[in-house]
Scaffold this active site. Structure first.
Site, PDB file in Angstrom:
ATOM      1  N   TYR A   1      -3.812 -12.765  -4.978  1.00 51.44           N
ATOM      2  CA  TYR A   1      -3.389 -11.409  -5.364  1.00 51.44           C
ATOM      3  C   TYR A   1      -4.618 -10.481  -5.411  1.00 51.44           C
ATOM      4  CZ  TYR A   1      -0.080  -8.012  -7.244  1.00 51.44           C
ATOM      5  OH  TYR A   1       0.735  -6.909  -7.418  1.00 51.44           O
TER       6      TYR A   1
ATOM      7  N   LYS B   1      -3.306  -3.454 -10.330  1.00 55.41           N
ATOM      8  CA  LYS B   1      -2.218  -3.513 -11.325  1.00 55.41           C
ATOM      9  C   LYS B   1      -2.776  -3.394 -12.741  1.00 55.41           C
ATOM     10  CE  LYS B   1       1.462  -3.950  -8.702  1.00 55.41           C
ATOM     11  NZ  LYS B   1       2.280  -2.737  -8.424  1.00 55.41           N
TER      12      LYS B   1
ATOM     13  N   LEU C   1       9.885  -6.853   1.526  1.00 53.71           N
ATOM     14  CA  LEU C   1       9.016  -6.603   2.677  1.00 53.71           C
ATOM     15  C   LEU C   1       7.562  -6.890   2.310  1.00 53.71           C
ATOM     16  CD1 LEU C   1       8.987  -5.457   5.595  1.00 53.71           C
ATOM     17  CD2 LEU C   1       8.614  -3.187   4.584  1.00 53.71           C
TER      18      LEU C   1
HETATM   19  P1  NAD Z   1       8.515  -2.967  -0.649  1.00 54.56           P
HETATM   20  O1  NAD Z   1       7.695  -3.260   0.548  1.00 54.56           O
HETATM   21  O2  NAD Z   1       9.966  -2.895  -0.496  1.00 54.56           O
HETATM   22  O3  NAD Z   1       8.021  -1.628  -1.351  1.00 54.56           O
HETATM   23  C1  NAD Z   1       6.694  -1.148  -1.257  1.00 54.56           C
HETATM   24  C2  NAD Z   1       6.797   0.330  -0.975  1.00 54.56           C
HETATM   25  O4  NAD Z   1       5.516   0.951  -1.024  1.00 54.56           O
HETATM   26  C3  NAD Z   1       7.386   0.623   0.414  1.00 54.56           C
HETATM   27  O5  NAD Z   1       8.552   1.397   0.273  1.00 54.56           O
HETATM   28  C4  NAD Z   1       6.285   1.428   1.079  1.00 54.56           C
HETATM   29  O6  NAD Z   1       6.781   2.434   1.921  1.00 54.56           O
HETATM   30  C5  NAD Z   1       5.586   2.019  -0.126  1.00 54.56           C
HETATM   31  N1  NAD Z   1       4.251   2.548   0.172  1.00 54.56           N
HETATM   32  C6  NAD Z   1       3.151   1.894   0.625  1.00 54.56           C
HETATM   33  N2  NAD Z   1       2.139   2.741   0.812  1.00 54.56           N
HETATM   34  C7  NAD Z   1       2.587   3.978   0.459  1.00 54.56           C
HETATM   35  C8  NAD Z   1       2.017   5.276   0.446  1.00 54.56           C
HETATM   36  N3  NAD Z   1       0.750   5.507   0.832  1.00 54.56           N
HETATM   37  N4  NAD Z   1       2.779   6.324   0.017  1.00 54.56           N
HETATM   38  C9  NAD Z   1       4.058   6.124  -0.368  1.00 54.56           C
HETATM   39  N5  NAD Z   1       4.657   4.923  -0.365  1.00 54.56           N
HETATM   40  C10 NAD Z   1       3.930   3.858   0.048  1.00 54.56           C
HETATM   41  O7  NAD Z   1       8.104  -4.097  -1.735  1.00 54.56           O
HETATM   42  P2  NAD Z   1       8.485  -4.318  -3.265  1.00 54.56           P
HETATM   43  O8  NAD Z   1       8.192  -5.735  -3.517  1.00 54.56           O
HETATM   44  O9  NAD Z   1       9.826  -3.781  -3.563  1.00 54.56           O
HETATM   45  O10 NAD Z   1       7.367  -3.460  -4.040  1.00 54.56           O
HETATM   46  C11 NAD Z   1       7.664  -2.408  -4.912  1.00 54.56           C
HETATM   47  C12 NAD Z   1       6.785  -2.490  -6.165  1.00 54.56           C
HETATM   48  O11 NAD Z   1       7.128  -3.658  -6.905  1.00 54.56           O
HETATM   49  C13 NAD Z   1       5.288  -2.583  -5.900  1.00 54.56           C
HETATM   50  O12 NAD Z   1       4.586  -1.823  -6.872  1.00 54.56           O
HETATM   51  C14 NAD Z   1       5.007  -4.048  -6.123  1.00 54.56           C
HETATM   52  O13 NAD Z   1       3.659  -4.273  -6.496  1.00 54.56           O
HETATM   53  C15 NAD Z   1       5.942  -4.318  -7.265  1.00 54.56           C
HETATM   54  N6  NAD Z   1       6.233  -5.732  -7.537  1.00 54.56           N
HETATM   55  C16 NAD Z   1       6.750  -6.526  -6.552  1.00 54.56           C
HETATM   56  C17 NAD Z   1       7.025  -7.871  -6.819  1.00 54.56           C
HETATM   57  C18 NAD Z   1       7.579  -8.787  -5.766  1.00 54.56           C
HETATM   58  O14 NAD Z   1       7.463  -9.999  -5.917  1.00 54.56           O
HETATM   59  N7  NAD Z   1       8.194  -8.281  -4.715  1.00 54.56           N
HETATM   60  C19 NAD Z   1       6.792  -8.381  -8.117  1.00 54.56           C
HETATM   61  C20 NAD Z   1       6.278  -7.525  -9.097  1.00 54.56           C
HETATM   62  C21 NAD Z   1       6.006  -6.203  -8.801  1.00 54.56           C
HETATM   63  O1  0WE Z   2       2.636  -6.398  -5.524  1.00 52.19           O
HETATM   64  C1  0WE Z   2       3.044  -7.228  -4.725  1.00 52.19           C
HETATM   65  C2  0WE Z   2       2.853  -7.042  -3.232  1.00 52.19           C
HETATM   66  C3  0WE Z   2       1.869  -5.979  -2.923  1.00 52.19           C
HETATM   67  C4  0WE Z   2       1.405  -5.869  -1.502  1.00 52.19           C
HETATM   68  C5  0WE Z   2       1.813  -6.656  -0.442  1.00 52.19           C
HETATM   69  C6  0WE Z   2       1.291  -6.447   0.839  1.00 52.19           C
HETATM   70  C7  0WE Z   2       1.637  -7.299   2.003  1.00 52.19           C
HETATM   71  C8  0WE Z   2       1.425  -6.612   3.344  1.00 52.19           C
HETATM   72  C9  0WE Z   2       0.460  -4.888  -1.265  1.00 52.19           C
HETATM   73  N1  0WE Z   2      -0.042  -4.664  -0.041  1.00 52.19           N
HETATM   74  C10 0WE Z   2       0.347  -5.421   0.999  1.00 52.19           C
HETATM   75  N2  0WE Z   2      -0.221  -5.170   2.210  1.00 52.19           N
HETATM   76  C11 0WE Z   2       0.214  -5.751   3.378  1.00 52.19           C
HETATM   77  O2  0WE Z   2      -0.362  -5.521   4.458  1.00 52.19           O
HETATM   78  N3  0WE Z   2       3.677  -8.337  -5.230  1.00 52.19           N
HETATM   79  C12 0WE Z   2       3.736  -8.537  -6.655  1.00 52.19           C
HETATM   80  C13 0WE Z   2       4.213  -9.411  -4.358  1.00 52.19           C
HETATM   81  C14 0WE Z   2       3.137 -10.432  -4.218  1.00 52.19           C
HETATM   82  O3  0WE Z   2       2.087 -10.221  -3.379  1.00 52.19           O
HETATM   83  C15 0WE Z   2       1.228 -11.297  -3.523  1.00 52.19           C
HETATM   84  C16 0WE Z   2       1.764 -12.195  -4.459  1.00 52.19           C
HETATM   85  C17 0WE Z   2       2.976 -11.637  -4.908  1.00 52.19           C
HETATM   86  C18 0WE Z   2       3.907 -12.209  -5.930  1.00 52.19           C
HETATM   87  C19 0WE Z   2       0.007 -11.541  -2.902  1.00 52.19           C
HETATM   88  C20 0WE Z   2      -0.662 -12.726  -3.191  1.00 52.19           C
HETATM   89  C21 0WE Z   2      -0.157 -13.611  -4.105  1.00 52.19           C
HETATM   90  C22 0WE Z   2       1.058 -13.356  -4.740  1.00 52.19           C
END
Ligand code: NAD
Ligand code: 0WE
Length: 258
Positions: free
Chosen positions: A158, A165, A197
């Site tokens: 991460y 974060k 995604l």
């Molecule tokens: P996601 O890919 O669906 O959403 C990420 C979004 O960030 C996308 O809609 C993308 O367009 C947007 N984004 C990236 N760069 C940007 C920019 N410069 N301006 C505007 N928008 C931008 O993935 P997700 O997992 O739904 O992530 C949403 C949030 O949830 C993030 O903050 C992520 O860290 C957090 N999160 C995700 C998880 C997980 O496991 N998926 C767990 C905890 C927290």
């Molecule tokens: O916040 C996240 C994902 C954030 C994220 C993911 C990507 C993948 C593609 C930010 N930037 C990028 N850039 C890319 O090019 N999560 C909480 C999901 C997540 O991401 C991880 C996790 C988990 C859970 C990355 C490493 C280890 C665990």
């Protein structure tokens, strides 16, 4: 009762039907909120089309491009809200980005550019959006952002996102103190791993999900809908006394020591 009728809610971070922001938008809509959506614009307009089609059933009354790294786009969003809605009640910040090469390998190899990009998009953007929101949240409001346990504890790979974060969670506290006198509450949801995604682009995410399924108190992962319901709570009067907090929606994983 959880009732958001008459509330104007702006949702950022919808990329597709797996996005956590999409789960949140659906639950806010189900609770009666009027929805506005921003999307990340790209050269070919692909996101605009895809996200536009996805959110159409929620009848969004605003649909605007917003790359959070572009001040002009951010300002335009709040100018449009002022003009079309008159006031904003709810802001959902649900976006993050780090360069892919910074989410693998040694953290100590993180470049200055990579560090700045991750912190700018994933952490500073909350403060930038909150500044705009403050001008239109004239009747008070609620701001909710999404964070992850990797901002508090070391999670392999991460890396720089964990630093971002951590900055995001502290920004929640400073913003809560700053905006509290305007009756604007600021909270975060720390979600457990969900296939989206962003997370699917990360190597080993399935192993992490299996680990949560094996060890979290609820023995499963959480859904976008569960995160959406928690967000709806944090945006509603049911949470009127809560600000500056990080609420874990993670099947209880965070409490475990071993
Ligand atoms: P996601 O890919 O669906 O959403 C990420 C979004 O960030 C996308 O809609 C993308 O367009 C947007 N984004 C990236 N760069 C940007 C920019 N410069 N301006 C505007 N928008 C931008 O993935 P997700 O997992 O739904 O992530 C949403 C949030 O949830 C993030 O903050 C992520 O860290 C957090 N999160 C995700 C998880 C997980 O496991 N998926 C767990 C905890 C927290
Ligand atoms: O916040 C996240 C994902 C954030 C994220 C993911 C990507 C993948 C593609 C930010 N930037 C990028 N850039 C890319 O090019 N999560 C909480 C999901 C997540 O991401 C991880 C996790 C988990 C859970 C990355 C490493 C280890 C665990």
């Amino acid at each position: 009762m959880l009732d958001l009728t008459g509330k104007n809610a702006l949702v950022t971070g919808i990329a597709n039907n797996k996005s956590i922001a999409w789960g949140i938008a659906q639950q806010l809509h189900a609770a009666g909120a009027n929805i506005g959506v921003t999307y990340l614009p790209d050269d070919k307009g692909r996101f605009e089309k895809k996200v536009g089609e996805l959110v159409a059933p929620l009848n969004p009354s605003l649909f605007l491009p917003c790359n959070v790294q572009d001040d002009a786009q951010v300002d335009q969003v709040f100018e449009t809200i002022q003009k079309d809605w008159g006031k904003l009640d709810i802001l959902i910040h649900c976006l993050a980005f780090a360069n892919r090469e910074d989410l693998t390998g040694d953290f100590s190899d993180t470049s200055r550019d990579g560090f700045n990009t991750a912190l700018d998009i994933s952490a500073y953007s909350l403060t930038r959006l909150a500044r705009g929101a403050k001008t239109v949240m004239t009747e008070g409001g609620a701001i909710v952002t999404l964070t992850y346990l990797g901002g508090v504890k070391v999670i392999p790979n991460y890396n720089v996102m964990g630093v971002a974060k951590s900055a995001l969670e502290m920004s929640v506290r400073y913003l809560a103190a700053d905006l509290g006198p305007s009756n604007i509450r600021v909270n975060a949801i720390s979600a457990g791993p969900i296939r989206t995604l962003a997370s699917s682009a990360v190597g080993g995410i399935l192993d992490m999900i299996h680990h949560v399924e094996a060890t979290a108190p609820l023995r499963r992962t959480v859904t976008q809908k569960e995160v959406g319901n928690a967000a709806a709570f944090l945006c509603s009067d049911l949470s009127s006394g809560i600000t500056g907090q990080v609420l874990y929606v993670d099947s209880g994983y965070e409490i475990m020591g071993m």
